[in-house]
Write an enzyme that holds these catalytic residues in place. Structure first.
Site, short mmCIF file in Angstrom:
data_model
loop_
_atom_site.label_atom_id
_atom_site.label_comp_id
_atom_site.label_asym_id
_atom_site.label_seq_id
_atom_site.Cartn_x
_atom_site.Cartn_y
_atom_site.Cartn_z
N LYS A 13 0.83 -1.22 0.00
CA LYS A 13 0.00 0.00 0.00
C LYS A 13 0.86 1.26 0.00
O LYS A 13 0.61 2.19 -0.76
CB LYS A 13 -0.94 0.03 1.22
CG LYS A 13 -1.98 -1.07 1.24
CD LYS A 13 -2.99 -0.88 2.36
CE LYS A 13 -2.39 -0.99 3.75
NZ LYS A 13 -1.98 -2.39 4.10
N ARG A 88 -10.14 0.35 8.24
CA ARG A 88 -9.60 -0.96 8.58
C ARG A 88 -10.68 -1.90 9.13
O ARG A 88 -10.40 -3.06 9.36
CB ARG A 88 -8.62 -0.80 9.73
CG ARG A 88 -7.15 -0.69 9.54
CD ARG A 88 -6.39 -1.72 8.87
NE ARG A 88 -5.11 -1.92 9.49
CZ ARG A 88 -4.03 -1.14 9.29
NH1 ARG A 88 -4.08 -0.11 8.52
NH2 ARG A 88 -2.90 -1.43 9.89
N ARG A 127 11.52 -7.43 6.10
CA ARG A 127 11.57 -5.97 6.08
C ARG A 127 12.41 -5.44 7.25
O ARG A 127 12.34 -5.93 8.36
CB ARG A 127 10.13 -5.43 6.19
CG ARG A 127 10.01 -3.96 5.89
CD ARG A 127 8.73 -3.67 5.14
NE ARG A 127 7.62 -3.41 6.05
CZ ARG A 127 6.41 -3.03 5.62
NH1 ARG A 127 6.16 -2.89 4.34
NH2 ARG A 127 5.45 -2.83 6.48
N ARG A 162 11.16 -3.69 12.89
CA ARG A 162 10.15 -2.95 13.66
C ARG A 162 9.52 -3.90 14.68
O ARG A 162 9.34 -5.08 14.40
CB ARG A 162 9.06 -2.44 12.72
CG ARG A 162 8.94 -0.94 12.66
CD ARG A 162 8.06 -0.48 11.51
NE ARG A 162 6.70 -1.06 11.54
CZ ARG A 162 5.78 -0.81 10.61
NH1 ARG A 162 6.05 -0.02 9.60
NH2 ARG A 162 4.58 -1.36 10.69
N ARG A 173 -1.10 -9.60 13.19
CA ARG A 173 -1.60 -8.58 12.26
C ARG A 173 -2.37 -9.21 11.11
O ARG A 173 -3.40 -8.69 10.69
CB ARG A 173 -0.44 -7.75 11.71
CG ARG A 173 -0.03 -6.61 12.63
CD ARG A 173 1.36 -6.14 12.35
NE ARG A 173 1.46 -5.39 11.10
CZ ARG A 173 2.60 -5.25 10.41
NH1 ARG A 173 3.70 -5.84 10.83
NH2 ARG A 173 2.62 -4.54 9.32
P1 ADP Z 1 0.50 -2.27 8.26
O1 ADP Z 1 1.84 -2.43 7.66
O2 ADP Z 1 0.11 -3.32 9.27
O3 ADP Z 1 -0.58 -1.97 7.27
P2 ADP Z 1 0.23 0.42 9.36
O4 ADP Z 1 1.46 1.23 9.31
O5 ADP Z 1 -0.87 0.73 8.42
O6 ADP Z 1 0.72 -1.07 9.23
O7 ADP Z 1 -0.37 0.42 10.83
C1 ADP Z 1 0.41 0.08 11.96
C2 ADP Z 1 -0.50 -0.14 13.17
O8 ADP Z 1 -1.25 1.06 13.44
C3 ADP Z 1 -1.56 -1.20 12.98
O9 ADP Z 1 -1.07 -2.50 13.27
C4 ADP Z 1 -2.63 -0.75 13.97
O10 ADP Z 1 -2.28 -1.07 15.28
C5 ADP Z 1 -2.58 0.76 13.83
N1 ADP Z 1 -3.53 1.27 12.81
C6 ADP Z 1 -3.20 1.89 11.64
N2 ADP Z 1 -4.31 2.24 10.95
C7 ADP Z 1 -5.37 1.84 11.69
C8 ADP Z 1 -6.78 1.90 11.52
N3 ADP Z 1 -7.34 2.47 10.43
N4 ADP Z 1 -7.56 1.37 12.50
C9 ADP Z 1 -7.02 0.82 13.59
N5 ADP Z 1 -5.71 0.71 13.81
C10 ADP Z 1 -4.87 1.22 12.89
#
Ligand code: ADP
Ligand code: ZN
Length: 215
Positions: A13, A88, A127, A162, A173
């Site tokens: 993404k 999400r 990663r 990370r 996740r």
């Molecule tokens: P990923 O690589 O898992 O898509 P993100 O950088 O988008 O990671 O998000 C990291 C963390 O931030 C998620 O695991 C969650 O805990 C939180 N998070 C991000 N966006 C949302 C959302 N829209 N709703 C709930 N939690 C979120």
């Protein structure tokens, strides 16, 4: 241009959002980035969100909606935006629909990035991220290693895995994604603006999105 990017963690993404940002000069809105920066700055939101994030759990919908309601009204969103990592959950998608109606914003497309699970696991566990919070360059020990092992090419800081990219956090996740986020694909299919792309190569995905938008 107003887009939502849907896809599992590791579906690409962020990379695809970056390409769209350059092409259309619109902001990328990543709730993950906003939250990580709140954690770093130790704001109220950051303190609350940090614990959920470490475990790979979702941050509560109400927190996320508060962030997004404010973000979407900032001037740079006038020209459009790419939403990356939001919505999400089904409740977030429903609330977003109401919010967009209220703000008189129309979505052009919801892109669903389709990547096989084995590929996702491989990408996520390999990663690495630069530990310097002002740099945050991303590497991949298989496909894009730094020139010198463990050291950032750009700033020379140590590169690390990370906290939410360890095996345990990753499987959590992915489980959360399957339970909470995957149902959004069906939701947007019903809404009628879903575009599904096989997401193996970011550049190809980007080109397909641009072509589809031109139709
Ligand atoms: P990923 O690589 O898992 O898509 P993100 O950088 O988008 O990671 O998000 C990291 C963390 O931030 C998620 O695991 C969650 O805990 C939180 N998070 C991000 N966006 C949302 C959302 N829209 N709703 C709930 N939690 C979120
Ligand atoms: Zn760096």
């Amino acid at each position: 241009m107003r887009l939502i990017l849907l896809g599992a963690p590791g579906a690409g993404k962020g990379t695809i959002a970056n390409l769209l940002v350059e092409e259309f000069s619109i902001p990328q809105i990543s709730t993950g980035d906003i939250l990580r920066s709140a954690v770093k700055q130790e704001t109220d939101i950051g303190r609350k969100a940090g614990e959920y994030m470490k475990r790979g759990d979702l941050v509560p919908d109400s927190t996320i909606m508060g962030i997004m309601e404010e973000r979407l009204q900032q001037p740079d969103c006038q020209k459009g935006f790419v939403l990356d990592g939001f919505p999400r959950t089904i409740p977030q998608a429903r609330e977003l629909k109401d919010l967009l109606l209220k703000l008189n914003i129309y979505l052009d497309m919801v892109v669903s990035l389709d990547v096989p699970r084995e590929e996702i696991m491989k990408r996520l566990t390999s990663r690495r991220t630069c530990s310097n919070s002002d740099c945050q360059a991303i590497y991949n020990v298989i496909s894009m290693p730094p020139k010198q092992e463990g050291i950032c090419d750009i700033c020379g800081s140590e590169i690390i895995q990370r906290e939410d990219e360890t095996e345990t956090a990753i499987s959590n996740r992915l489980k959360t994604y399957n339970e909470k986020t995957a149902p959004l694909i069906e939701y947007y299919r019903k809404e009628g603006n879903l575009f599904t792309v096989k997401a193996l190569q970011s550049r190809t995905v980007f080109e397909e999105i641009v072509r589809k938008l031109g139709n």
